[in-house]
Design a protein around this motif. Sequence first.
Motif, mmCIF file in Angstrom:
data_model
loop_
_atom_site.group_PDB
_atom_site.id
_atom_site.type_symbol
_atom_site.label_atom_id
_atom_site.label_comp_id
_atom_site.label_asym_id
_atom_site.label_seq_id
_atom_site.Cartn_x
_atom_site.Cartn_y
_atom_site.Cartn_z
ATOM 1 N N ARG A 11 30.549 6.112 -6.771
ATOM 2 C CA ARG A 11 29.784 6.163 -5.529
ATOM 3 C C ARG A 11 28.825 7.346 -5.548
ATOM 4 O O ARG A 11 29.155 8.403 -6.089
ATOM 5 C CB ARG A 11 30.723 6.320 -4.328
ATOM 6 N N ASP A 15 33.618 10.100 -4.642
ATOM 7 C CA ASP A 15 34.538 9.453 -3.722
ATOM 8 C C ASP A 15 35.416 10.508 -3.051
ATOM 9 O O ASP A 15 36.128 11.243 -3.728
ATOM 10 C CB ASP A 15 35.410 8.442 -4.468
ATOM 11 N N LYS A 26 37.976 7.800 -8.389
ATOM 12 C CA LYS A 26 39.075 7.072 -7.750
ATOM 13 C C LYS A 26 39.924 6.319 -8.764
ATOM 14 O O LYS A 26 41.147 6.197 -8.589
ATOM 15 C CB LYS A 26 38.533 6.116 -6.691
ATOM 16 N N ASP A 233 41.256 2.191 -0.297
ATOM 17 C CA ASP A 233 39.976 2.556 0.297
ATOM 18 C C ASP A 233 40.032 3.875 1.054
ATOM 19 O O ASP A 233 39.019 4.551 1.205
ATOM 20 C CB ASP A 233 39.499 1.464 1.261
#
Length: 250
Positions: A11, A15, A26, A233
């Motif tokens: 990301r 993350d 992650k 998540d």
Amino acid sequence: MTSALVLAGTRPGGDPLAGAEGKPHKALIEIEGRALLDRVVTALRGANIERIGVSCDEGPVADLARTLGCEVLPTGTGPSESASIAFASLGAPIVITTADHALLQAAWVTELVTNTPADADLGVALARQEDIEAAVPGSKRTYLRFADGAWSGCNLFYLRTPRAQAALATWRSVEADRKRPWRIAGRLGLGTLVSYAFGRLGLAQGIERLGKRIGIEARLVRASNGLAAVDVDKPQDLQDIRAYLARTAT
């Protein structure tokens, strides 16, 4: 022979969950002493999938992927583009999942492949809300509500034929609207939108209509185990997963 793709992109900005766990990515978060990517790859191997690609940037995730005997594939600007890049390399049939699918089991992968009809190009695994809540009480998921109940995605897709590549071109727009199902229904025309609004559209019917709209045969594959919809998540997901594994340890 079926291959598999594990999406493990980075990301922008990193993350936050990985940072909270003291990991650079992650996919490297550990549960019971094993990185998430290791757990996912092990499940895929258990489903007799030998060729596995991992879409990730060069670095520690790529290093682990190679250690696990996987091919490292370049990433795109998002999951849908990364999947398109991998599809060009690995081809069909291919199972696509994510590196944060911490509880992934070989049986779920086999179920998806086996229960995708022979006349379908694409199989999509989803779990019903009652199955998820029975498996992990209190788990907070995003649900899509249709005439046949509330469903949550399992991050498990089976692109059975080369024709399924058409779905990847549509994935980006659906991806953006995944929490707004009325927009997805709207893409299928006024009749479908009205059916959804009045609670007459079932999820299986919606997936089939979406498939036909893009020129393929797409099918819903109901996950037999609600755990299939539980990924990592947020911090609560990690807590739920670790608590579940502690309760079920033998």
